[in-house]
Structure formats: C-alpha cells, structure tokens
Design an enzyme around this catalytic site. Structure first.
Site, PDB file in Angstrom:
ATOM      1  CG  ASP A   1      -5.874  -5.672   4.221  1.00  0.00           C
ATOM      2  OD1 ASP A   1      -6.723  -4.774   4.191  1.00  0.00           O
ATOM      3  OD2 ASP A   1      -4.725  -5.479   4.676  1.00  0.00           O
TER       4      ASP A   1
ATOM      5  CG  ASP B   1      -4.934  -3.325   1.765  1.00  0.00           C
ATOM      6  OD1 ASP B   1      -5.031  -4.537   1.520  1.00  0.00           O
ATOM      7  OD2 ASP B   1      -4.012  -2.847   2.462  1.00  0.00           O
TER       8      ASP B   1
ATOM      9  CG  HIS C   1       2.245  -2.055   4.446  1.00  0.00           C
ATOM     10  ND1 HIS C   1       1.717  -3.263   4.032  1.00  0.00           N
ATOM     11  CD2 HIS C   1       2.617  -2.239   5.731  1.00  0.00           C
ATOM     12  CE1 HIS C   1       1.782  -4.140   5.030  1.00  0.00           C
ATOM     13  NE2 HIS C   1       2.324  -3.536   6.062  1.00  0.00           N
TER      14      HIS C   1
ATOM     15  CG  HIS D   1      -4.706  -3.165   8.508  1.00  0.00           C
ATOM     16  ND1 HIS D   1      -4.823  -3.974   7.382  1.00  0.00           N
ATOM     17  CD2 HIS D   1      -4.436  -3.988   9.548  1.00  0.00           C
ATOM     18  CE1 HIS D   1      -4.633  -5.239   7.747  1.00  0.00           C
ATOM     19  NE2 HIS D   1      -4.402  -5.278   9.049  1.00  0.00           N
TER      20      HIS D   1
ATOM     21  CG  ASP E   1      -2.930   1.609   5.599  1.00  0.00           C
ATOM     22  OD1 ASP E   1      -2.598   0.636   6.300  1.00  0.00           O
ATOM     23  OD2 ASP E   1      -3.377   1.492   4.449  1.00  0.00           O
TER      24      ASP E   1
ATOM     25  CG  ASP F   1      -6.361  -0.838   4.373  1.00  0.00           C
ATOM     26  OD1 ASP F   1      -6.270  -1.909   5.006  1.00  0.00           O
ATOM     27  OD2 ASP F   1      -5.387  -0.260   3.874  1.00  0.00           O
TER      28      ASP F   1
ATOM     29  CG  HIS G   1      -2.272   0.651   0.873  1.00  0.00           C
ATOM     30  ND1 HIS G   1      -3.441   0.353   1.538  1.00  0.00           N
ATOM     31  CD2 HIS G   1      -2.617   1.587  -0.054  1.00  0.00           C
ATOM     32  CE1 HIS G   1      -4.422   1.081   1.046  1.00  0.00           C
ATOM     33  NE2 HIS G   1      -3.951   1.840   0.079  1.00  0.00           N
TER      34      HIS G   1
END
Length: 311
Positions: free
Chosen positions: A240, A238, A152, A137, A139, A135, A112
């Site tokens: 994920d 992303d 990332h 997460h 980030d 995402d 990312h």
C-alpha cells in the site's frame, strides 16, 4: 492498463541464495484475502524472475497459520494476537535458519504482522538491527491507541518494544529494532497515537510530501544513512506504499502513494547500497486486485531489490 515488467536486464552473477518463506496470515488485518498473497506472488513468476537474475531460489513453503473462522478473536484491542505470535514464531525459526546458512530471506505476506516473525528471527542470529519500513501507514499503534485492534497496525511499535506488555515474553525475540536505526518511507496516514509516539523516538519519517520535495533518491540516501550499523538491516515493503492506481490489490489503500517508477527506484537504491539482510513484501490481496496486477508488481519490486537493472 497493466504496467510492463522491466526488460532487457543483464543477467547478474549469483550473489544470493534466496530463501522464500510464505506467510499466508490474515488475522492481523481488517479485511480478508491477504492470506492468498503468497500464492499470488508465486503465481506471478517469482521463482523464474529470481533465477533470471542469477540467484539461487529456495522455496521453504508456507508456515502453518490459524483460520479466522475457526479461531476466537480474543482481546478486541489486539485481535488474534496469540495466533499471530504462534505464526510469527514459525516464521522466525525459518528466517533464523536461513540467516545462519547465509541465505537471503524473502518473506511473502500475508498481512504486515508477519514482519514480527521476520524481525524476531533476524534478532536471534544478528542481535538488534535496523529497518527501512516502506508503507503508507506508520504501524506504530499499540493495543491502547489502535482504533481497530488490528495487529498489522502495531507491528513496528512491537518490534521496537513500544507496544506494551501483551507483546512481551522471554521467548518472543522482541524488541528487535533500534529506534535510532528505523526509517519510514512513503508515509501518508498516521493515527494520533502514532504521531505522539514518534515525538519520543529517534526514527526518521519520510512522508510523501518529503518525496515530493527532495525526490526518491534524496529520501533513500538519508534513510540508508540512518539505518546503517551492526546486526542487520531489514526492508519491509507494504504494497500500500504504492499508489492504488498502480497497486490496487491492497486492503488499506491510500491515494497519493509512490508511482510505478518511484517504487522501483526505492528498491533499486536499496539494492545498490548492498546493506539489506532480508525482505518482507506484504499486504497483497488478490480479492481486491485486477488480474493479479499487484502480485505481478510485487515480483518486479522483489527483482529490483535483488539487483535487476535495465542495463
């Protein structure tokens, strides 16, 4: 069982010249393999899928990247940052050139951290803009708060100018985002430093609990309203964000993510809005995948973001 691609989609009139930029970078991640992500997505038929929708496909190849085995780690709090900056500048040049020629940039990661280059290139042409960040997460770490030193996990805070002096520089093109025009979607894993930063930002955060409560459409409507404005609106996906049962080929999977249909609806609603200036699709890791299932899903989601419909 592999999910079937959306079918029976009516061909769309040409609306975009789509500039595909490969960023085979894995220096920002903790696990190897995402450098093969651009190849996996292309191999899954990205060119044909985009052309089927009536868009013109222009592949600008892959930017040059450093190799971890031949590169010093550097600062353990921001591992490989100089090399990541170099790659991001190359991405930024291609993105800026595409934007000036009215092409729609689609950047294939890589981890990312490649979004730093996309956002810097967009800022060069359009000024500061907004982003929908899809995402698992946040980030939003910095070198001081990151538990891993992996860039990332700092990319969004850096794009907001919140990651500290290591990310500063007159030729860097950051900050690129207005905190009042950032919406995170699908979040289900935040570190303590990220939670603290979010208390000081105007960004909107839609967790998977929010998705459960008000549904994907409600979340996206609010997110789109929040990011609207001048300059640009970037969409950063992303993989994920999608549940690992559906997208197994990612380096940092977190259970409880978007379902197959929810992920498509997110991208369909973005396409319907017509606000997106660009798209990143990142963190596809073929080493961890099942028969390129995640690469194939990435192609489907790009298609939905570019207007694919069942009817």
């Amino acid at each position: 069982m592999r999910k079937l691609a959306l079918s029976a989609v009516s061909l769309q009139p040409i609306r975009h010249k789509v500039a595909v930029i490969g960023a085979a970078l894995d220096l920002g991640a903790g696990r190897r393999g995402v450098d093969m992500g651009p190849s996996a997505i292309r191999y899954a038929g990205l060119d044909a899928r985009i052309a089927e929708l009536g868009h013109e496909y222009v592949d600008l190849g892959n930017v040059e990247t450093a190799v971890a085995e031949a590169t010093a780690t550097g600062d353990e709090h921001a591992r490989f940052l100089p090399e990541i900056k170099d790659t991001s500048r190359r991405i930024a040049r291609l993105v800026a050139g595409s934007a000036r020629e009215s092409l729609f940039p689609v950047v294939l990661g890589g981890d990312h951290s490649v979004a730093l280059g996309t956002l810097a290139g967009l800022r060069e042409v359009h000024g500061v803009g907004g982003a929908i960040w899809i995402d698992a997460h946040g980030d939003l770490n910095s070198p001081e708060t990151s538990p891993t030193g992996n860039v990332h996990g700092m990319v969004l805070s850096a794009a907001l100018g919140q990651a500290g002096e290591l990310f500063q520089g007159d030729d860097w093109g950051l900050p690129a985002l207005d905190a009042g025009r950032v919406a995170l979607v699908g979040v289900r894993s935040l570190d303590a430093g990220e939670r603290e930063l979010l208390t000081h930002l105007e960004a909107r955060v839609f967790t998977m609990s929010d998705v459960d409560r008000i549904g994907v459409e409600g979340v996206l409507r609010e997110a789109l309203d929040h990011v609207a404005g001048p300059g640009f609106v970037h969409v950063s996906l992303d993989m994920d964000a999608v549940d690992p049962d559906v997208a197994p080929g990612v380096g940092t999977p977190v259970r409880g993510g978007l379902s197959y249909r929810e992920a498509h609806l997110v991208m369909e609603l973005i396409a319907e809005s017509g606000v997106a200036s660009s798209l990143d699709i990142v963190e596809v890791n073929p080493v961890l995948d099942r028969e390129n299932e995640t690469g194939e899903l990435a192609v489907e989601l790009v298609a939905s973001a570019l207007g694919a419909r069942i009817l």
